[in-house]
Write an enzyme that holds these catalytic residues in place. Structure first.
Site, mmCIF file in Angstrom:
data_model
loop_
_atom_site.group_PDB
_atom_site.id
_atom_site.type_symbol
_atom_site.label_atom_id
_atom_site.label_comp_id
_atom_site.label_asym_id
_atom_site.label_seq_id
_atom_site.Cartn_x
_atom_site.Cartn_y
_atom_site.Cartn_z
ATOM 1 N N HIS A 104 0.922 -1.233 0.076
ATOM 2 C CA HIS A 104 -0.031 0.048 0.084
ATOM 3 C C HIS A 104 1.007 1.371 -0.161
ATOM 4 O O HIS A 104 1.871 1.183 0.487
ATOM 5 C CB HIS A 104 -0.987 0.023 1.243
ATOM 6 C CG HIS A 104 -0.301 -0.173 2.599
ATOM 7 N ND1 HIS A 104 0.214 -1.594 2.904
ATOM 8 C CD2 HIS A 104 0.143 0.663 3.594
ATOM 9 C CE1 HIS A 104 0.623 -1.424 3.940
ATOM 10 N NE2 HIS A 104 0.875 -0.219 4.546
ATOM 11 N N HIS A 140 1.113 5.073 1.111
ATOM 12 C CA HIS A 140 0.576 6.104 1.884
ATOM 13 C C HIS A 140 0.577 7.512 1.389
ATOM 14 O O HIS A 140 1.551 7.768 0.738
ATOM 15 C CB HIS A 140 1.363 6.131 3.255
ATOM 16 C CG HIS A 140 1.268 5.220 4.115
ATOM 17 N ND1 HIS A 140 0.329 4.783 5.398
ATOM 18 C CD2 HIS A 140 1.948 3.859 4.063
ATOM 19 C CE1 HIS A 140 0.630 3.865 5.953
ATOM 20 N NE2 HIS A 140 1.537 3.209 5.448
HETATM 21 P P1 5GP Z 1 2.061 0.131 7.283
HETATM 22 O O1 5GP Z 1 2.562 0.262 8.488
HETATM 23 O O2 5GP Z 1 1.723 -1.563 7.120
HETATM 24 O O3 5GP Z 1 2.711 0.647 6.314
HETATM 25 O O4 5GP Z 1 0.687 0.646 7.334
HETATM 26 C C1 5GP Z 1 -0.811 0.123 7.664
HETATM 27 C C2 5GP Z 1 -1.831 1.218 7.669
HETATM 28 O O5 5GP Z 1 -3.006 0.456 7.540
HETATM 29 C C3 5GP Z 1 -1.642 1.725 9.067
HETATM 30 O O6 5GP Z 1 -1.366 3.456 8.981
HETATM 31 C C4 5GP Z 1 -3.063 1.619 9.661
HETATM 32 O O7 5GP Z 1 -3.532 2.653 10.399
HETATM 33 C C5 5GP Z 1 -3.696 1.107 8.470
HETATM 34 N N1 5GP Z 1 -4.886 0.284 8.858
HETATM 35 C C6 5GP Z 1 -4.646 -1.114 9.430
HETATM 36 N N2 5GP Z 1 -5.744 -1.701 9.401
HETATM 37 C C7 5GP Z 1 -6.793 -0.819 8.773
HETATM 38 C C8 5GP Z 1 -8.089 -1.092 8.607
HETATM 39 O O8 5GP Z 1 -8.962 -2.152 8.972
HETATM 40 N N3 5GP Z 1 -8.897 -0.128 8.013
HETATM 41 C C9 5GP Z 1 -8.185 1.083 7.433
HETATM 42 N N4 5GP Z 1 -8.770 2.017 6.703
HETATM 43 N N5 5GP Z 1 -6.851 1.026 7.701
HETATM 44 C C10 5GP Z 1 -6.028 0.103 8.515
#
Ligand code: 5GP
Ligand code: ZN
Length: 144
Positions: A99, A101
């Site tokens: 993903h 951001h």
């Molecule tokens: P990572 O640390 O993997 O780059 O970011 C994962 C992101 O996914 C985090 O910023 C977290 O807040 C978001 N996230 C995790 N679970 C969910 C969810 O169920 N729904 C949404 N909308 N965001 C999520």
């Protein structure tokens, strides 16, 4: 992938505040934003790593992400935005569906990336670059 939380968002099994959707990508609000409007752009097909996302899909992710960044600036008067992607646990990836951001930023939003700057030893940088460039060229030539 049935156990993946983002695949469940794509299938509608789990709700999300959708911002944009097309045949290749989905964008929705991050549930724990750095700033309000923080959005995630994901490929509709499950990929753990950014490196396996087909070029056209990765291009769409980047394009949509930057357009959402511009929309956040225009609509909510942010000053700038960061595009951020964590590939792998050590890089901070928590959800193992790749993903991008989109983090809207304000001059005085109080958030600072914890960025450091090391220094290469004398003469070390050109050899490092040469070694890495050769590896990238070889892997790209093999289609890896
Ligand atoms: P990572 O640390 O993997 O780059 O970011 C994962 C992101 O996914 C985090 O910023 C977290 O807040 C978001 N996230 C995790 N679970 C969910 C969810 O169920 N729904 C949404 N909308 N965001 C999520
Ligand atoms: Zn997934």
């Amino acid at each position: 992938m049935s156990s993946c939380i983002f695949c469940k968002i794509i299938s509608g099994e789990i709700p999300a505040a959708k911002i944009y959707e097309d045949d290749l990508v989905l964008a929705f609000l991050d549930i724990g934003p750095i700033n309000f409007g923080h959005t995630l752009v994901i490929p509709k097909e499950h990929h753990e790593s950014s490196s396996t996302i087909p070029e056209a899909v990765a291009g769409r992710m980047f394009h949509v992400g930057s357009r959402i960044g511009i929309a956040l600036k225009r609509k909510f008067e942010y000053d700038a935005f960061n595009l951020h992607l964590a590939d792998g646990t050590a890089a901070g990836q928590v959800v193992m569906h790749a993903h991008l951001h989109v983090v809207p930023r304000g001059v005085e939003d109080g958030f600072r990336w914890n960025w450091r700057q090391l220094a290469y030893k004398e003469g070390e940088l050109p050899a490092f670059a040469e070694e890495l460039a050769a590896k990238v060229a070889a892997d790209l030539a093999k289609g890896e």
